[in-house]
Scaffold this active site. Sequence first.
Site, PDB file in Angstrom:
ATOM      1  N   LYS A  62      -2.452  -4.450  -2.906  1.00 18.49           N
ATOM      2  CA  LYS A  62      -1.942  -3.156  -3.364  1.00 18.49           C
ATOM      3  C   LYS A  62      -1.244  -3.340  -4.703  1.00 18.49           C
ATOM      4  CE  LYS A  62       1.817  -0.856  -1.858  1.00 18.49           C
ATOM      5  NZ  LYS A  62       2.385  -0.435  -3.156  1.00 18.49           N
ATOM      6  N   HIS A  64       0.530  -1.569  -8.415  1.00 19.06           N
ATOM      7  CA  HIS A  64       1.098  -0.449  -9.186  1.00 19.06           C
ATOM      8  C   HIS A  64       0.824  -0.847 -10.635  1.00 19.06           C
ATOM      9  CE1 HIS A  64       3.329   1.951  -6.282  1.00 19.06           C
ATOM     10  NE2 HIS A  64       3.969   0.897  -5.810  1.00 19.06           N
ATOM     11  N   LYS A  95      -0.206   7.351  -6.052  1.00 18.96           N
ATOM     12  CA  LYS A  95       0.520   8.545  -5.560  1.00 18.96           C
ATOM     13  C   LYS A  95       0.324   9.747  -6.478  1.00 18.96           C
ATOM     14  CE  LYS A  95       4.112   6.023  -3.033  1.00 18.96           C
ATOM     15  NZ  LYS A  95       3.945   4.642  -3.490  1.00 18.96           N
ATOM     16  N   ALA A  97      -0.077  13.506  -7.627  1.00 21.20           N
ATOM     17  CA  ALA A  97       0.677  14.640  -7.072  1.00 21.20           C
ATOM     18  C   ALA A  97       0.513  15.921  -7.892  1.00 21.20           C
ATOM     19  CB  ALA A  97       2.161  14.275  -6.968  1.00 21.20           C
ATOM     20  N   ASP A  98      -0.554  16.053  -8.679  1.00 15.36           N
ATOM     21  CA  ASP A  98      -0.698  17.220  -9.553  1.00 15.36           C
ATOM     22  C   ASP A  98      -1.871  18.097  -9.091  1.00 15.36           C
ATOM     23  OD1 ASP A  98      -0.351  18.934 -11.811  1.00 15.36           O
ATOM     24  OD2 ASP A  98       0.340  17.222 -12.999  1.00 15.36           O
ATOM     25  N   GLY A 100      -5.627  19.772  -8.918  1.00 15.67           N
ATOM     26  CA  GLY A 100      -6.927  19.094  -8.872  1.00 15.67           C
ATOM     27  C   GLY A 100      -7.477  18.706 -10.229  1.00 15.67           C
ATOM     28  N   THR A 102      -5.988  18.162 -13.085  1.00 11.13           N
ATOM     29  CA  THR A 102      -5.212  17.107 -13.765  1.00 11.13           C
ATOM     30  C   THR A 102      -5.435  15.742 -13.111  1.00 11.13           C
ATOM     31  OG1 THR A 102      -3.570  18.735 -14.428  1.00 11.13           O
ATOM     32  CG2 THR A 102      -2.876  16.432 -14.466  1.00 11.13           C
TER      33      THR A 102
HETATM   34  P1  BMP Z   1       8.540  -3.907  -0.401  1.00  9.56           P
HETATM   35  O1  BMP Z   1       7.831  -4.519   0.834  1.00  9.56           O
HETATM   36  O2  BMP Z   1       8.878  -4.914  -1.435  1.00  9.56           O
HETATM   37  O3  BMP Z   1       9.711  -3.029  -0.007  1.00  9.56           O
HETATM   38  O4  BMP Z   1       7.451  -2.976  -1.116  1.00  9.56           O
HETATM   39  C1  BMP Z   1       6.928  -1.832  -0.518  1.00  9.56           C
HETATM   40  C2  BMP Z   1       5.786  -1.281  -1.337  1.00  9.56           C
HETATM   41  O5  BMP Z   1       5.224  -0.159  -0.658  1.00  9.56           O
HETATM   42  C3  BMP Z   1       6.142  -0.776  -2.736  1.00  9.56           C
HETATM   43  O6  BMP Z   1       5.043  -1.066  -3.587  1.00  9.56           O
HETATM   44  C4  BMP Z   1       6.287   0.720  -2.580  1.00  9.56           C
HETATM   45  O7  BMP Z   1       5.898   1.418  -3.755  1.00  9.56           O
HETATM   46  C5  BMP Z   1       5.308   1.031  -1.456  1.00  9.56           C
HETATM   47  N1  BMP Z   1       5.677   2.163  -0.593  1.00  9.56           N
HETATM   48  C6  BMP Z   1       6.828   2.162   0.178  1.00  9.56           C
HETATM   49  O8  BMP Z   1       7.604   1.211   0.153  1.00  9.56           O
HETATM   50  N2  BMP Z   1       7.080   3.232   1.001  1.00  9.56           N
HETATM   51  C7  BMP Z   1       6.253   4.312   1.086  1.00  9.56           C
HETATM   52  O9  BMP Z   1       6.518   5.225   1.860  1.00  9.56           O
HETATM   53  C8  BMP Z   1       5.081   4.320   0.309  1.00  9.56           C
HETATM   54  C9  BMP Z   1       4.806   3.236  -0.519  1.00  9.56           C
HETATM   55  O10 BMP Z   1       3.691   3.230  -1.232  1.00  9.56           O
END
Ligand code: BMP
Length: 262
Positions: A62, A64, A95, A97-98, A100, A102
């Site tokens: 996963k 970002h 994530k 959130a806008d 369709g 955009t």
């Molecule tokens: P960590 O295990 O270090 O707390 O990271 C959690 C990850 O999951 C982060 O990348 C965060 O953006 C994502 N995340 C979250 O923690 N809670 C949610 O509800 C949704 C997420 O995407």
Amino acid sequence: MASFSQKTYAARAKEHPHPLVRELLSTMERKQSNLSLAADVATKAELLALADLVGPHICVLKTHVDIIADFDADLVAQLQALAAKHDFLIFEDRKFADIGNTVKLQYGGGVYRIADWAHITNCHVIPGEGIIEGLAEVGAAKNRGLLLLAEMSSKGMLATGAYTDRNVEMAVRNPFVIGFIGSRRFTEERDLITMTPGVGLHAAGDALGQQYRTPETIVAENGSDIIIVGRGIYGPGKDPVAEAQRYRAAGWAAYERRLQRS
Ligand code: BMP
């Protein structure tokens, strides 16, 4: 009829209508891993090094990508090579959130061109169902899949009750949706995957509202499919390979306990 969470990943892979989910579930079975690494690091070199180290133990990486200071097209090429080498899928935790129109532009274009390389992405349904339709216009033909944020892991989050229920209804009727971010199995109407962040064996939470639960609670008791772990694996002073092995074993043992219960 048995709940989907009482079936093996292999059996679900065989029966699933969506090719991407078949690939995901069979990867999980093949690697005996329901662990996703949340690789929230700041540079290309760190992300590639971490993905190469932990790759053998995960089913999904996963990302970002907007955290990466030196993001470029070569990072994507190298991540794809690592995904092939270590047999994992890539989930860009964008994530959206806008509206369709955009999100269509954000998903397919811009600097990141997420639809070109991320097997999975996610969105909030705050704008209504058009967000799913917009993303599907870009992603469906590329065999991508979408997760809806039906719940969040953080303290005081507002995705509860009727809002969560609406997520489930939208997911069931939109074939581009392959599942949810949330803490449990949400429906038996079709086999939608749940991926759960906020999983930790090391701490109850952080200073900014994150809350951690164990793989046992999430997978064995709540019926979620995939645990997402970030700082529990690569946090300060941690050995990422040892921690990834620990979380992978804990996640898989919780899955086996869930099957034994059925
Ligand atoms: P960590 O295990 O270090 O707390 O990271 C959690 C990850 O999951 C982060 O990348 C965060 O953006 C994502 N995340 C979250 O923690 N809670 C949610 O509800 C949704 C997420 O995407």
